[in-house]
Enzyme design. Structure first.
Site, PDB file in Angstrom:
ATOM      1  N   ARG A 159       0.826  -1.211   0.000  1.00  0.00           N
ATOM      2  CA  ARG A 159       0.000   0.000   0.000  1.00  0.00           C
ATOM      3  C   ARG A 159       0.860   1.261   0.000  1.00  0.00           C
ATOM      4  O   ARG A 159       0.344   2.367  -0.075  1.00  0.00           O
ATOM      5  CB  ARG A 159      -0.882   0.026   1.246  1.00  0.00           C
ATOM      6  CG  ARG A 159      -2.093  -0.852   1.117  1.00  0.00           C
ATOM      7  CD  ARG A 159      -2.880  -0.683   2.379  1.00  0.00           C
ATOM      8  NE  ARG A 159      -4.243  -1.122   2.240  1.00  0.00           N
ATOM      9  CZ  ARG A 159      -5.112  -1.083   3.247  1.00  0.00           C
ATOM     10  NH1 ARG A 159      -4.744  -0.625   4.420  1.00  0.00           N
ATOM     11  NH2 ARG A 159      -6.341  -1.491   3.053  1.00  0.00           N
ATOM     12  N   LEU A 203       4.722  -6.743  10.473  1.00  0.00           N
ATOM     13  CA  LEU A 203       5.984  -7.402  10.102  1.00  0.00           C
ATOM     14  C   LEU A 203       7.042  -7.323  11.205  1.00  0.00           C
ATOM     15  O   LEU A 203       8.084  -7.968  11.097  1.00  0.00           O
ATOM     16  CB  LEU A 203       6.511  -6.817   8.789  1.00  0.00           C
ATOM     17  CG  LEU A 203       5.613  -7.086   7.571  1.00  0.00           C
ATOM     18  CD1 LEU A 203       6.074  -6.277   6.358  1.00  0.00           C
ATOM     19  CD2 LEU A 203       5.586  -8.574   7.220  1.00  0.00           C
ATOM     20  N   SER A 214      17.943   2.949   0.715  1.00  0.00           N
ATOM     21  CA  SER A 214      17.779   4.397   0.543  1.00  0.00           C
ATOM     22  C   SER A 214      19.150   5.032   0.336  1.00  0.00           C
ATOM     23  O   SER A 214      20.171   4.497   0.795  1.00  0.00           O
ATOM     24  CB  SER A 214      17.127   4.942   1.807  1.00  0.00           C
ATOM     25  OG  SER A 214      17.334   6.313   1.893  1.00  0.00           O
ATOM     26  N   CYS A 245      20.306   7.403   1.893  1.00  0.00           N
ATOM     27  CA  CYS A 245      20.876   7.898   3.153  1.00  0.00           C
ATOM     28  C   CYS A 245      21.865   6.914   3.777  1.00  0.00           C
ATOM     29  O   CYS A 245      22.470   7.212   4.797  1.00  0.00           O
ATOM     30  CB  CYS A 245      19.781   8.257   4.141  1.00  0.00           C
ATOM     31  SG  CYS A 245      18.891   6.831   4.741  1.00  0.00           S
ATOM     32  N   TYR A 296      17.938   5.134  11.050  1.00  0.00           N
ATOM     33  CA  TYR A 296      17.265   4.571   9.864  1.00  0.00           C
ATOM     34  C   TYR A 296      18.304   4.022   8.889  1.00  0.00           C
ATOM     35  O   TYR A 296      18.169   2.900   8.369  1.00  0.00           O
ATOM     36  CB  TYR A 296      16.461   5.711   9.228  1.00  0.00           C
ATOM     37  CG  TYR A 296      15.718   5.349   7.978  1.00  0.00           C
ATOM     38  CD1 TYR A 296      14.527   4.632   8.042  1.00  0.00           C
ATOM     39  CD2 TYR A 296      16.180   5.751   6.730  1.00  0.00           C
ATOM     40  CE1 TYR A 296      13.830   4.320   6.890  1.00  0.00           C
ATOM     41  CE2 TYR A 296      15.487   5.452   5.575  1.00  0.00           C
ATOM     42  CZ  TYR A 296      14.319   4.733   5.658  1.00  0.00           C
ATOM     43  OH  TYR A 296      13.626   4.427   4.519  1.00  0.00           O
ATOM     44  N   LYS A 345      19.058   0.212   7.350  1.00  0.00           N
ATOM     45  CA  LYS A 345      19.111  -0.089   5.909  1.00  0.00           C
ATOM     46  C   LYS A 345      20.446  -0.763   5.550  1.00  0.00           C
ATOM     47  O   LYS A 345      20.481  -1.700   4.734  1.00  0.00           O
ATOM     48  CB  LYS A 345      18.925   1.193   5.087  1.00  0.00           C
ATOM     49  CG  LYS A 345      17.527   1.773   5.179  1.00  0.00           C
ATOM     50  CD  LYS A 345      16.522   0.834   4.540  1.00  0.00           C
ATOM     51  CE  LYS A 345      15.134   1.405   4.473  1.00  0.00           C
ATOM     52  NZ  LYS A 345      14.149   0.415   4.040  1.00  0.00           N
ATOM     53  N   HIS A 375       8.070  15.317   1.465  1.00  0.00           N
ATOM     54  CA  HIS A 375       9.314  15.620   0.753  1.00  0.00           C
ATOM     55  C   HIS A 375       9.107  16.843  -0.139  1.00  0.00           C
ATOM     56  O   HIS A 375       7.987  17.315  -0.309  1.00  0.00           O
ATOM     57  CB  HIS A 375       9.734  14.407  -0.081  1.00  0.00           C
ATOM     58  CG  HIS A 375      10.135  13.226   0.747  1.00  0.00           C
ATOM     59  ND1 HIS A 375       9.715  11.940   0.478  1.00  0.00           N
ATOM     60  CD2 HIS A 375      10.911  13.144   1.852  1.00  0.00           C
ATOM     61  CE1 HIS A 375      10.218  11.122   1.380  1.00  0.00           C
ATOM     62  NE2 HIS A 375      10.944  11.820   2.221  1.00  0.00           N
TER      63      HIS A 375
HETATM   64  N1  LIG Z   1       9.708   7.555  -1.155  1.00  0.00           N
HETATM   65  C1  LIG Z   1      10.982   7.835  -1.373  1.00  0.00           C
HETATM   66  O1  LIG Z   1      11.343   8.942  -1.839  1.00  0.00           O
HETATM   67  C2  LIG Z   1      12.034   6.789  -1.122  1.00  0.00           C
HETATM   68  C3  LIG Z   1      13.341   7.128  -1.436  1.00  0.00           C
HETATM   69  C4  LIG Z   1      14.334   6.218  -1.176  1.00  0.00           C
HETATM   70  C5  LIG Z   1      14.017   4.988  -0.634  1.00  0.00           C
HETATM   71  N2  LIG Z   1      12.748   4.661  -0.361  1.00  0.00           N
HETATM   72  C6  LIG Z   1      12.515   3.324   0.251  1.00  0.00           C
HETATM   73  O2  LIG Z   1      11.470   2.603  -0.343  1.00  0.00           O
HETATM   74  C7  LIG Z   1      10.803   1.798   0.634  1.00  0.00           C
HETATM   75  C8  LIG Z   1       9.322   2.093   0.593  1.00  0.00           C
HETATM   76  O3  LIG Z   1       9.132   3.488   0.817  1.00  0.00           O
HETATM   77  P1  LIG Z   1       7.754   4.219   0.513  1.00  0.00           P
HETATM   78  O4  LIG Z   1       8.086   5.604   0.143  1.00  0.00           O
HETATM   79  O5  LIG Z   1       6.931   3.369  -0.382  1.00  0.00           O
HETATM   80  O6  LIG Z   1       7.128   4.238   1.995  1.00  0.00           O
HETATM   81  P2  LIG Z   1       5.582   4.241   2.414  1.00  0.00           P
HETATM   82  O7  LIG Z   1       4.772   4.882   1.350  1.00  0.00           O
HETATM   83  O8  LIG Z   1       5.541   4.791   3.804  1.00  0.00           O
HETATM   84  O9  LIG Z   1       5.227   2.686   2.459  1.00  0.00           O
HETATM   85  C9  LIG Z   1       5.749   1.826   3.439  1.00  0.00           C
HETATM   86  C10 LIG Z   1       4.731   0.739   3.672  1.00  0.00           C
HETATM   87  O10 LIG Z   1       5.250  -0.177   4.658  1.00  0.00           O
HETATM   88  C11 LIG Z   1       4.192  -0.495   5.554  1.00  0.00           C
HETATM   89  N3  LIG Z   1       4.731  -0.857   6.867  1.00  0.00           N
HETATM   90  C12 LIG Z   1       5.508  -0.111   7.685  1.00  0.00           C
HETATM   91  N4  LIG Z   1       5.758  -0.777   8.828  1.00  0.00           N
HETATM   92  C13 LIG Z   1       5.105  -1.967   8.732  1.00  0.00           C
HETATM   93  C14 LIG Z   1       4.959  -3.078   9.612  1.00  0.00           C
HETATM   94  N5  LIG Z   1       5.522  -3.086  10.829  1.00  0.00           N
HETATM   95  N6  LIG Z   1       4.206  -4.112   9.184  1.00  0.00           N
HETATM   96  C15 LIG Z   1       3.593  -4.104   7.985  1.00  0.00           C
HETATM   97  N7  LIG Z   1       3.704  -3.080   7.111  1.00  0.00           N
HETATM   98  C16 LIG Z   1       4.450  -2.023   7.490  1.00  0.00           C
HETATM   99  C17 LIG Z   1       3.376   0.787   5.657  1.00  0.00           C
HETATM  100  O11 LIG Z   1       2.090   0.518   6.126  1.00  0.00           O
HETATM  101  P3  LIG Z   1       1.372   1.613   7.091  1.00  0.00           P
HETATM  102  O12 LIG Z   1       1.378   2.901   6.326  1.00  0.00           O
HETATM  103  O13 LIG Z   1       0.024   1.034   7.321  1.00  0.00           O
HETATM  104  O14 LIG Z   1       2.224   1.684   8.326  1.00  0.00           O
HETATM  105  C18 LIG Z   1       3.391   1.254   4.196  1.00  0.00           C
HETATM  106  O15 LIG Z   1       2.357   0.685   3.453  1.00  0.00           O
HETATM  107  C19 LIG Z   1      11.451   2.153   1.988  1.00  0.00           C
HETATM  108  O16 LIG Z   1      12.398   1.167   2.302  1.00  0.00           O
HETATM  109  C20 LIG Z   1      12.146   3.463   1.717  1.00  0.00           C
HETATM  110  O17 LIG Z   1      13.313   3.618   2.469  1.00  0.00           O
HETATM  111  C21 LIG Z   1      11.729   5.531  -0.583  1.00  0.00           C
END
Ligand SMILES: NC(=O)c1ccc[n+]([C@@H]2O[C@H](COP(=O)([O-])OP(=O)(O)OC[C@H]3O[C@@H](n4cnc5c(N)ncnc54)[C@H](OP(=O)(O)O)[C@@H]3O)[C@@H](O)[C@H]2O)c1
Length: 326
Positions: A15, A44, A110, A112, A139, A143, A186
């Site tokens: 999601r 998780l 990431s 970072c 964080y 990672k 962001h």
């Molecule tokens: N967006 C960026 O610009 C960006 C850049 C670099 C790297 N990334 C990496 O990409 C990955 C995904 O990022 P995203 O931007 O897609 O983040 P996101 O939109 O916040 O999605 C993360 C998902 O993980 C779920 N989650 C978190 N903790 C959980 C748990 N304990 N059990 C089950 N589900 C859990 C969240 O569910 P809930 O919302 O219900 O908690 C959410 O659906 C991360 O590793 C992030 O570091 C993202």
């Protein structure tokens, strides 16, 4: 077998912004056996629940896009939660995937993970060469542990069990599924919101923090998803030719950066805002430049498809639709 469309694929975090884009990409490619659980259905961080899930479902592949993510404020305020939850999620998913026989897993990291003062553009070999940015160190440490966990499982179980766990490090992402929260988003979603509101309210001026000169890199999230699936599907011989057992992660960037002032102009254009854009140089700028070196990925044969103008138009379109639904 590698691209067998009936393979059972678990997308953790389906999601989220990245997870949902991976689902779209897999569906676009014709995969028919995708499985997911919401955070509410499967926490998780809960080892026993994750073990039961993998024992029951026995997926063939796993995309690990679930993580606790947030901006500077959240990282600074909740450092214990950031390190604990991320370590737990990835330890549980990677280990239980292994225990249930999963051969292929992709871990999302990431940029970072790289030292605060890493030479620009930041190449994969900059990892663990210097001090991290203190605000998101917990964080980033989680990672880095995730990358090292994948590598360690490959090194110990690669030959005996056919384990092939890979890691990708995305640059700043934007697009559908982004977070438009007024205080905790962001730069791209924050500016889309501000320019949209300025247009609606006929505000003559939008003021942006800092000088506008720092440079940043941005990748459309559907490109990130396409790169993730591309890396997951890569033949092991090709993957191993570009990586090393203890330096196996792959940067996923756009390949070039722009100044915040250029970005603001592009967002004003995408949103149709026609007023003045000014800068407040008394506010902090952050690092002058943060660009990933994505040559490793380019050499493997992948490059992004969505330019900034096209990506911003799609992101703004989604933002407007979300607003209409409210
Ligand atoms: N967006 C960026 O610009 C960006 C850049 C670099 C790297 N990334 C990496 O990409 C990955 C995904 O990022 P995203 O931007 O897609 O983040 P996101 O939109 O916040 O999605 C993360 C998902 O993980 C779920 N989650 C978190 N903790 C959980 C748990 N304990 N059990 C089950 N589900 C859990 C969240 O569910 P809930 O919302 O219900 O908690 C959410 O659906 C991360 O590793 C992030 O570091 C993202």
């Amino acid at each position: 077998m590698a691209n067998d469309l009936q393979q059972k694929i678990y997308i953790a975090g389906h999601r989220g912004m990245v997870g949902s884009a991976i689902v779209r990409e897999l569906e676009r490619q014709g995969y028919t056996n995708l499985i997911y659980r919401t955070h509410q259905e499967l926490d998780l961080t809960n080892q026993a629940a994750v073990r039961d899930f993998f024992e029951t479902e026995k997926p063939d592949q796993v995309y690990l896009a679930a993580a606790k993510v947030g901006g500077i404020y959240a990282n600074n305020t909740y450092p214990a939660q950031f390190i604990y939850e991320n370590l737990m999620v990835q330890n549980n998913v990677i280990h239980q995937a292994f225990m249930s026989g999963v051969k292929k897993l992709l871990f999302l990291g990431s940029s970072c993970i790289y030292p605060k003062l890493a030479p620009q553009p930041m190449a994969e070999d900059a990892l663990l060469t210097g001090k991290l940015e203190p605000t998101n160190e917990p964080y980033a440490i989680a990672k880095i542990a995730g990358i090292k966990m994948c590598e360690s499982y490959n090194r110990q179980y690669g030959k005996s069990h056919g384990v092939d766990y890979r890691s990708v490090m995305p640059t700043n992402l934007y697009g559908p599924g982004d977070n438009y929260h007024p205080e905790n988003s962001h730069v791209i979603p924050a500016l889309i919101r501000r320019f949209h509101e300025a247009k609606i309210n006929c505000s003559p001026e939008v003021t942006i923090w800092g000088t506008g000169t720092p440079k940043r890199e941005f990748l459309y999230v559907d490109d990130m998803a396409a790169a993730s699936v591309f890396i997951m599907q890569l033949d092991p011989v090709a993957y191993e030719a570009q990586t090393e057992p203890m330096q196996s992660h792959i940067n996923v960037g756009f390949g070039s950066d722009i100044t915040i002032a250029q970005l603001a102009d592009a967002i004003a254009k995408a949103t149709g805002y026609q007023g003045q854009i000014t800068f407040d140089p008394t506010k902090p700028d952050g690092s002058p430049r943060k660009l990933m070196d994505s040559k490793r990925l380019n050499r493997l044969g992948w490059s992004p498809k969505v330019g900034l103008e096209q990506g911003l138009a799609a992101a703004y379109d989604e933002y407007v639709k979300l607003n209409l639904r409210k």
